[in-house]
Write a protein that holds these residues in place. Structure first.
Motif, PDB file in Angstrom:
ATOM      1  N   THR A 127      58.764  29.581  27.206  1.00 21.75           N
ATOM      2  CA  THR A 127      58.034  30.143  28.346  1.00 21.75           C
ATOM      3  C   THR A 127      58.938  30.126  29.569  1.00 21.75           C
ATOM      4  OG1 THR A 127      57.184  27.981  29.025  1.00 21.75           O
ATOM      5  CG2 THR A 127      55.853  29.254  27.439  1.00 21.75           C
ATOM      6  N   ALA A 128      58.513  30.776  30.622  1.00 19.31           N
ATOM      7  CA  ALA A 128      59.292  30.771  31.856  1.00 19.31           C
ATOM      8  C   ALA A 128      59.471  29.349  32.367  1.00 19.31           C
ATOM      9  CB  ALA A 128      58.602  31.632  32.917  1.00 19.31           C
ATOM     10  N   GLU A 129      58.405  28.548  32.286  1.00 19.13           N
ATOM     11  CA  GLU A 129      58.471  27.170  32.768  1.00 19.13           C
ATOM     12  C   GLU A 129      59.461  26.349  31.952  1.00 19.13           C
ATOM     13  OE1 GLU A 129      55.708  28.804  32.165  1.00 19.13           O
ATOM     14  OE2 GLU A 129      54.835  29.018  34.172  1.00 19.13           O
ATOM     15  N   ALA A 130      59.404  26.507  30.621  1.00 17.91           N
ATOM     16  CA  ALA A 130      60.302  25.746  29.748  1.00 17.91           C
ATOM     17  C   ALA A 130      61.743  26.184  29.930  1.00 17.91           C
ATOM     18  CB  ALA A 130      59.875  25.908  28.300  1.00 17.91           C
ATOM     19  N   HIS A 131      61.936  27.476  30.126  1.00 19.33           N
ATOM     20  CA  HIS A 131      63.290  28.001  30.317  1.00 19.33           C
ATOM     21  C   HIS A 131      63.881  27.535  31.640  1.00 19.33           C
ATOM     22  CE1 HIS A 131      66.678  30.758  30.265  1.00 19.33           C
ATOM     23  NE2 HIS A 131      66.303  31.220  31.451  1.00 19.33           N
ATOM     24  N   LEU A 132      63.157  27.734  32.723  1.00 14.98           N
ATOM     25  CA  LEU A 132      63.680  27.398  34.043  1.00 14.98           C
ATOM     26  C   LEU A 132      63.867  25.895  34.214  1.00 14.98           C
ATOM     27  CD1 LEU A 132      61.600  29.898  36.207  1.00 14.98           C
ATOM     28  CD2 LEU A 132      64.026  30.059  35.588  1.00 14.98           C
ATOM     29  N   ALA A 133      63.046  25.106  33.541  1.00 16.83           N
ATOM     30  CA  ALA A 133      63.165  23.654  33.654  1.00 16.83           C
ATOM     31  C   ALA A 133      64.509  23.162  33.139  1.00 16.83           C
ATOM     32  CB  ALA A 133      62.027  22.970  32.896  1.00 16.83           C
ATOM     33  N   GLY A 134      65.115  23.943  32.230  1.00 23.26           N
ATOM     34  CA  GLY A 134      66.401  23.545  31.687  1.00 23.26           C
ATOM     35  C   GLY A 134      67.545  23.700  32.663  1.00 23.26           C
ATOM     36  N   PHE A 135      67.302  24.343  33.782  1.00 22.09           N
ATOM     37  CA  PHE A 135      68.362  24.610  34.748  1.00 22.09           C
ATOM     38  C   PHE A 135      68.072  23.986  36.115  1.00 22.09           C
ATOM     39  CE2 PHE A 135      68.422  27.966  31.596  1.00 22.09           C
ATOM     40  CZ  PHE A 135      69.761  27.993  31.235  1.00 22.09           C
ATOM     41  N   THR A 136      67.079  23.116  36.164  1.00 20.36           N
ATOM     42  CA  THR A 136      66.742  22.476  37.433  1.00 20.36           C
ATOM     43  C   THR A 136      66.662  20.964  37.254  1.00 20.36           C
ATOM     44  OG1 THR A 136      64.365  22.779  36.970  1.00 20.36           O
ATOM     45  CG2 THR A 136      65.452  24.463  38.307  1.00 20.36           C
ATOM     46  N   ASP A 137      66.794  20.241  38.348  1.00 17.76           N
ATOM     47  CA  ASP A 137      66.737  18.783  38.340  1.00 17.76           C
ATOM     48  C   ASP A 137      65.350  18.335  37.861  1.00 17.76           C
ATOM     49  OD1 ASP A 137      66.599  16.083  38.913  1.00 17.76           O
ATOM     50  OD2 ASP A 137      67.564  16.277  40.862  1.00 17.76           O
ATOM     51  N   PRO A 138      65.309  17.467  36.829  1.00 12.27           N
ATOM     52  CA  PRO A 138      63.999  16.991  36.344  1.00 12.27           C
ATOM     53  C   PRO A 138      63.119  16.411  37.444  1.00 12.27           C
ATOM     54  CG  PRO A 138      65.712  16.366  34.808  1.00 12.27           C
ATOM     55  CD  PRO A 138      66.409  16.952  36.011  1.00 12.27           C
ATOM     56  N   PRO A 193      54.417  19.379  37.133  1.00  9.76           N
ATOM     57  CA  PRO A 193      53.825  18.736  35.959  1.00  9.76           C
ATOM     58  C   PRO A 193      53.858  19.635  34.721  1.00  9.76           C
ATOM     59  CG  PRO A 193      52.512  18.244  37.893  1.00  9.76           C
ATOM     60  CD  PRO A 193      53.547  19.262  38.316  1.00  9.76           C
ATOM     61  N   GLU A 194      53.635  20.923  34.921  1.00 14.06           N
ATOM     62  CA  GLU A 194      53.661  21.843  33.789  1.00 14.06           C
ATOM     63  C   GLU A 194      55.072  21.956  33.220  1.00 14.06           C
ATOM     64  OE1 GLU A 194      52.399  25.805  34.631  1.00 14.06           O
ATOM     65  OE2 GLU A 194      52.228  26.358  32.526  1.00 14.06           O
ATOM     66  N   GLN A 195      56.067  22.079  34.094  1.00 14.58           N
ATOM     67  CA  GLN A 195      57.447  22.148  33.634  1.00 14.58           C
ATOM     68  C   GLN A 195      57.844  20.871  32.902  1.00 14.58           C
ATOM     69  OE1 GLN A 195      59.420  23.060  37.395  1.00 14.58           O
ATOM     70  NE2 GLN A 195      60.131  25.003  36.531  1.00 14.58           N
ATOM     71  N   ALA A 196      57.448  19.744  33.434  1.00 13.48           N
ATOM     72  CA  ALA A 196      57.797  18.462  32.812  1.00 13.48           C
ATOM     73  C   ALA A 196      57.233  18.361  31.407  1.00 13.48           C
ATOM     74  CB  ALA A 196      57.296  17.312  33.677  1.00 13.48           C
ATOM     75  N   VAL A 234      56.294  20.882  29.248  1.00 15.58           N
ATOM     76  CA  VAL A 234      56.889  21.797  28.275  1.00 15.58           C
ATOM     77  C   VAL A 234      58.354  21.462  28.027  1.00 15.58           C
ATOM     78  CG1 VAL A 234      55.265  23.679  28.678  1.00 15.58           C
ATOM     79  CG2 VAL A 234      57.343  23.519  30.085  1.00 15.58           C
ATOM     80  N   PHE A 235      59.046  20.959  29.066  1.00 13.69           N
ATOM     81  CA  PHE A 235      60.442  20.610  28.875  1.00 13.69           C
ATOM     82  C   PHE A 235      60.578  19.372  28.001  1.00 13.69           C
ATOM     83  CE2 PHE A 235      64.645  18.953  30.354  1.00 13.69           C
ATOM     84  CZ  PHE A 235      65.392  20.003  29.854  1.00 13.69           C
ATOM     85  N   ALA A 236      59.617  18.472  28.080  1.00 10.53           N
ATOM     86  CA  ALA A 236      59.636  17.283  27.224  1.00 10.53           C
ATOM     87  C   ALA A 236      59.593  17.676  25.751  1.00 10.53           C
ATOM     88  CB  ALA A 236      58.459  16.368  27.565  1.00 10.53           C
ATOM     89  N   GLU A 237      58.858  18.741  25.434  1.00 10.25           N
ATOM     90  CA  GLU A 237      58.809  19.214  24.053  1.00 10.25           C
ATOM     91  C   GLU A 237      60.156  19.789  23.632  1.00 10.25           C
ATOM     92  OE1 GLU A 237      56.287  18.819  21.829  1.00 10.25           O
ATOM     93  OE2 GLU A 237      55.542  17.519  23.427  1.00 10.25           O
TER      94      GLU A 237
END
Length: 216
Positions: free
Chosen positions: A53-64, A69-72, A74-77
């Motif tokens: 998803t957009a959230e999961a994708h963008l989370a990979g390029f930003t500081d955790p 909360p939504e990004q955290a 989906v990125f954890a998965e």
């Protein structure tokens, strides 16, 4: 103890799936060589991972620390899948050809584990890990065949697994798997059976070779 990450993506059960029959044979030989080892198994047909998803994708390029909360969540998965890849001593993937390419479930898994700056990029985190791909297909797409230009499984997976992730890639390719089901291909049944037997033998050999390599 050695860890094998085993990924299946065929929509068919083992008895009806050319790729699953061979991955099962590989895994059996692997477990015989590593009786105390660990197998992490993901059946992407039975339990598909989420599409990126957009959230999961963008989370990979930003500081955790800046994740919503939504990004955290989906990125954890994604991180869980990435860590399975990174911690494996060997990887086994069943990749049947569907409509000239890989199943969408396998593409979704790849989209999750490919993270530039970590698993991808100049210093990929799983670089050198051996990966065995069972690339089954109903016909033949080998060099010199009429459908060679339609082969988008091995070409794609080489680009992703070997070139992008730096994995040590080897293919096992059972071909003509539809011959036993399609009357128009009846004359190709002996070639299919030979290809199947070669694939099973290759699976046994590859599992033993990797066991020796990891023990060295």
């Amino acid at each position: 103890m050695a860890t094998l990450l085993h990924i299946d993506s065929s929509v068919f059960p083992t008895q009806a799936s050319a790729s699953r029959v061979v991955t099962e044979a590989f895994r059996k030989h692997w477990e015989e060589e590593h009786p105390q080892g660990t197998v992490i198994y993901r059946d992407l047909a039975a339990q598909p991972v989420a599409h990126i998803t957009a959230e999961a994708h963008l989370a990979g390029f930003t500081d955790p620390a800046t994740h919503t909360p939504e990004q955290a969540a989906v990125f954890a998965e994604r991180v869980k899948l990435i860590e399975e890849l990174e911690q494996a001593d060997a990887i086994l993937i069943g990749a049947p050809m569907y409509n000239y390419t890989i199943p969408s479930t396998l593409k979704a898994w790849l989209d999750n584990v490919i993270l530039m700056g970590r698993t991808g990029g100049p210093n990929p985190s799983a670089k050198g890990t051996p990966v065995t791909v069972v690339a089954s297909r109903g016909g033949s797409y080998a060099p010199g065949t009429p459908r060679e230009s339609y082969e988008f499984v091995q070409n794609y997976l080489k680009a992703v697994l070997a070139d992008a992730l730096g994995l040590d890639l080897e293919f096992i390719v059972p071909e003509l798997t539809m011959a036993s089901q399609n009357p128009a291909m009846a004359e190709l049944v002996p070639l299919y059976e030979a290809s199947r037997d070669q694939a099973l033998a290759a699976a046994a050999t590859r599992a033993k070779q990797l066991a020796e390599r990891l023990a060295a």
